[in-house]
Design a protein around this motif. Structure first.
Motif, PDB file in Angstrom:
ATOM      1  N   TYR A  13       0.883  -1.159   0.000  1.00 21.17           N
ATOM      2  CA  TYR A  13       0.000   0.000   0.000  1.00 21.17           C
ATOM      3  C   TYR A  13       0.924   1.212   0.000  1.00 21.17           C
ATOM      4  CZ  TYR A  13      -3.623  -3.268   1.500  1.00 21.17           C
ATOM      5  OH  TYR A  13      -4.502  -4.315   1.586  1.00 21.17           O
ATOM      6  N   ASN A  16       4.326   1.096   1.788  1.00 22.65           N
ATOM      7  CA  ASN A  16       4.268   0.084   2.849  1.00 22.65           C
ATOM      8  C   ASN A  16       4.106  -1.310   2.241  1.00 22.65           C
ATOM      9  OD1 ASN A  16       3.938  -1.285   5.259  1.00 22.65           O
ATOM     10  ND2 ASN A  16       1.845  -0.579   5.602  1.00 22.65           N
ATOM     11  N   VAL A  18       3.357  -4.871   2.524  1.00 21.04           N
ATOM     12  CA  VAL A  18       2.636  -5.645   3.532  1.00 21.04           C
ATOM     13  C   VAL A  18       2.844  -7.146   3.334  1.00 21.04           C
ATOM     14  CG1 VAL A  18       0.320  -6.217   4.333  1.00 21.04           C
ATOM     15  CG2 VAL A  18       0.924  -3.841   3.889  1.00 21.04           C
ATOM     16  N   PRO A  37       0.453 -12.740  14.348  1.00 22.14           N
ATOM     17  CA  PRO A  37       0.099 -11.526  15.084  1.00 22.14           C
ATOM     18  C   PRO A  37      -0.679 -10.537  14.223  1.00 22.14           C
ATOM     19  CG  PRO A  37       2.484 -11.629  14.695  1.00 22.14           C
ATOM     20  CD  PRO A  37       1.903 -12.924  14.231  1.00 22.14           C
ATOM     21  N   SER A  38      -1.372  -9.635  14.887  1.00 19.97           N
ATOM     22  CA  SER A  38      -2.104  -8.571  14.238  1.00 19.97           C
ATOM     23  C   SER A  38      -1.144  -7.727  13.391  1.00 19.97           C
ATOM     24  CB  SER A  38      -2.756  -7.734  15.331  1.00 19.97           C
ATOM     25  OG  SER A  38      -3.488  -6.715  14.764  1.00 19.97           O
ATOM     26  N   GLY A  39      -1.559  -7.396  12.174  1.00 19.80           N
ATOM     27  CA  GLY A  39      -0.739  -6.569  11.295  1.00 19.80           C
ATOM     28  C   GLY A  39       0.265  -7.356  10.467  1.00 19.80           C
ATOM     29  N   SER A  40       0.264  -8.691  10.583  1.00 22.62           N
ATOM     30  CA  SER A  40       1.258  -9.490   9.854  1.00 22.62           C
ATOM     31  C   SER A  40       0.905  -9.684   8.376  1.00 22.62           C
ATOM     32  CB  SER A  40       1.466 -10.843  10.539  1.00 22.62           C
ATOM     33  OG  SER A  40       0.250 -11.540  10.646  1.00 22.62           O
ATOM     34  N   GLY A  41      -0.341  -9.299   7.995  1.00 14.30           N
ATOM     35  CA  GLY A  41      -0.725  -9.385   6.582  1.00 14.30           C
ATOM     36  C   GLY A  41      -1.703 -10.507   6.264  1.00 14.30           C
ATOM     37  N   LYS A  42      -2.289 -11.130   7.284  1.00 18.17           N
ATOM     38  CA  LYS A  42      -3.180 -12.272   7.070  1.00 18.17           C
ATOM     39  C   LYS A  42      -4.408 -11.893   6.235  1.00 18.17           C
ATOM     40  CE  LYS A  42      -3.854 -12.906  11.487  1.00 18.17           C
ATOM     41  NZ  LYS A  42      -3.157 -11.694  11.976  1.00 18.17           N
ATOM     42  N   SER A  43      -5.063 -10.804   6.623  1.00 19.45           N
ATOM     43  CA  SER A  43      -6.275 -10.394   5.884  1.00 19.45           C
ATOM     44  C   SER A  43      -5.933  -9.995   4.464  1.00 19.45           C
ATOM     45  CB  SER A  43      -6.962  -9.212   6.585  1.00 19.45           C
ATOM     46  OG  SER A  43      -7.464  -9.609   7.835  1.00 19.45           O
ATOM     47  N   THR A  44      -4.845  -9.270   4.317  1.00 19.82           N
ATOM     48  CA  THR A  44      -4.419  -8.851   2.974  1.00 19.82           C
ATOM     49  C   THR A  44      -4.160 -10.077   2.104  1.00 19.82           C
ATOM     50  OG1 THR A  44      -3.405  -6.895   3.956  1.00 19.82           O
ATOM     51  CG2 THR A  44      -2.737  -7.453   1.722  1.00 19.82           C
TER      52      THR A  44
HETATM   53  P1  ADP Z   1      -3.665  -8.814   9.755  1.00 22.17           P
HETATM   54  O1  ADP Z   1      -4.924  -9.300   9.112  1.00 22.17           O
HETATM   55  O2  ADP Z   1      -2.633  -9.891   9.896  1.00 22.17           O
HETATM   56  O3  ADP Z   1      -3.920  -8.126  11.055  1.00 22.17           O
HETATM   57  P2  ADP Z   1      -3.618  -6.896   7.606  1.00 22.17           P
HETATM   58  O4  ADP Z   1      -3.490  -7.649   6.348  1.00 22.17           O
HETATM   59  O5  ADP Z   1      -4.983  -6.405   7.961  1.00 22.17           O
HETATM   60  O6  ADP Z   1      -2.995  -7.745   8.800  1.00 22.17           O
HETATM   61  O7  ADP Z   1      -2.685  -5.626   7.588  1.00 22.17           O
HETATM   62  C1  ADP Z   1      -1.291  -5.686   7.362  1.00 22.17           C
HETATM   63  C2  ADP Z   1      -0.765  -4.292   7.166  1.00 22.17           C
HETATM   64  O8  ADP Z   1      -1.332  -3.718   6.011  1.00 22.17           O
HETATM   65  C3  ADP Z   1      -1.072  -3.344   8.310  1.00 22.17           C
HETATM   66  O9  ADP Z   1       0.083  -2.584   8.546  1.00 22.17           O
HETATM   67  C4  ADP Z   1      -2.174  -2.475   7.762  1.00 22.17           C
HETATM   68  O10 ADP Z   1      -2.110  -1.189   8.314  1.00 22.17           O
HETATM   69  C5  ADP Z   1      -1.887  -2.448   6.271  1.00 22.17           C
HETATM   70  N1  ADP Z   1      -3.119  -2.325   5.483  1.00 22.17           N
HETATM   71  C6  ADP Z   1      -4.109  -3.235   5.404  1.00 22.17           C
HETATM   72  N2  ADP Z   1      -5.089  -2.823   4.582  1.00 22.17           N
HETATM   73  C7  ADP Z   1      -4.714  -1.607   4.121  1.00 22.17           C
HETATM   74  C8  ADP Z   1      -5.286  -0.653   3.222  1.00 22.17           C
HETATM   75  N3  ADP Z   1      -6.481  -0.879   2.619  1.00 22.17           N
HETATM   76  N4  ADP Z   1      -4.610   0.481   2.985  1.00 22.17           N
HETATM   77  C9  ADP Z   1      -3.407   0.724   3.571  1.00 22.17           C
HETATM   78  N5  ADP Z   1      -2.806  -0.128   4.422  1.00 22.17           N
HETATM   79  C10 ADP Z   1      -3.450  -1.283   4.701  1.00 22.17           C
END
Ligand code: ADP
Ligand code: MG
Length: 242
Positions: A13, A16, A18, A37-44
């Motif tokens: 992003y 950044n 990810v 952990p939270s923020g590791s990129g799982k959802s992405t």
């Molecule tokens: P997790 O699901 O493991 O908690 P995420 O995939 O949600 O992690 O997020 C990983 C990183 O990507 C975080 O630093 C988050 O701030 C960043 N991020 C996620 N979605 C977006 C977005 N739409 N725009 C900018 N940054 C994003």
């Protein structure tokens, strides 16, 4: 041949980065839990599997379709992939039945009558036959999430993605949702599940993937990852959550 093949997947992003180069395969019928952990990129990562995110580099191949290939009809691929989110995302003004009928009828996959029949069967499968005419606002969190699963199944997908499906639920409702997911797994659905439910991950998954800092740091069978983790980041994460 893997049902899902991920090669050197990167996602940024802006500046950044990810996801920093992810390689993974999911076989047909396999259940893979993604932890970390939270923020590791799982959802992405999960969102890249059905192109809810545009990938920055690398490849995602689903059912032999390379999602970065401009000639691939992403909507067709997506129809085969059901997704369930933490926050249900049901249509609040539609009854449970209408929520489930919506996609198949709207996309012309089924007539109203067929969609209704499918929806009623799915409601039975998730134990909510008596809620067909309820509005989402009248349901508990666990019931809403079971409806969301039924809705995702209405398109008859052969891959299901779950992003922390029980994280927004009161503890007493977690079991009913995990139960439905467990049934799906046993029926042979190909599943990728981001979860903090370590007991469930241990029980249901064929493989556990641990992510940290945009990488897959460790993966293996639940016995391997939970019972004998090798990487110090996995060890320290598991010490905190188990
Ligand atoms: P997790 O699901 O493991 O908690 P995420 O995939 O949600 O992690 O997020 C990983 C990183 O990507 C975080 O630093 C988050 O701030 C960043 N991020 C996620 N979605 C977006 C977005 N739409 N725009 C900018 N940054 C994003
Ligand atoms: Mg997340």
């Amino acid at each position: 041949m893997g049902k899902i093949i991920v090669r050197n997947l990167k996602k940024s992003y802006g500046s950044n980065e990810v996801l920093k180069g992810i390689d993974m395969q999911v076989q047909e019928g396999e259940v893979v839990c993604v932890i970390g952990p939270s923020g590791s990129g799982k959802s992405t990562f999960l969102r890249c599997m059905n192109m809810l995110e545009e990938i920055t580099a690398g490849e995602v191949i689903v059912d032999d379709y390379n999602l970065s290939d401009k000639s691939v009809d992403i909507n067709k691929v997506r129809e085969n992939i059901g997704m369930v989110f933490q926050h249900f995302n049901l249509f609040p003004h539609m009854t449970v039945l209408k929520n489930i009928m919506f996609a198949p009828t709207e996309l012309g996959k089924q007539s109203k009558a067929e969609a209704r029949e499918t929806a009623l069967k799915l409601l039975e499968r998730v134990g909510l036959s008596d809620k067909a005419d309820a509005l989402p606002g009248q349901l508990s969190g666990g019931q809403k999430q079971r409806v969301a699963i039924a809705r995702a199944l209405a398109m008859n997908p052969d891959i299901m993605l779950f992003d922390e499906p029980t994280s927004a639920l009161d503890p007493e409702m977690v079991g009913e949702v995990l139960g439905v997911m467990n049934d799906l797994a046993r029926e042979g659905m190909t599943m990728m599940i981001v979860t903090h439910e370590m007991g469930f991950a241990r029980e249901v998954s064929d493989r556990v993937v641990f992510m940290d800092g945009g990488y897959i740091v460790e993966e293996g069978t639940p016995q391997e990852v939970f019972g004998n983790p090798q990487n110090e980041r996995t060890i320290s994460f598991l010490e905190k959550v188990l």
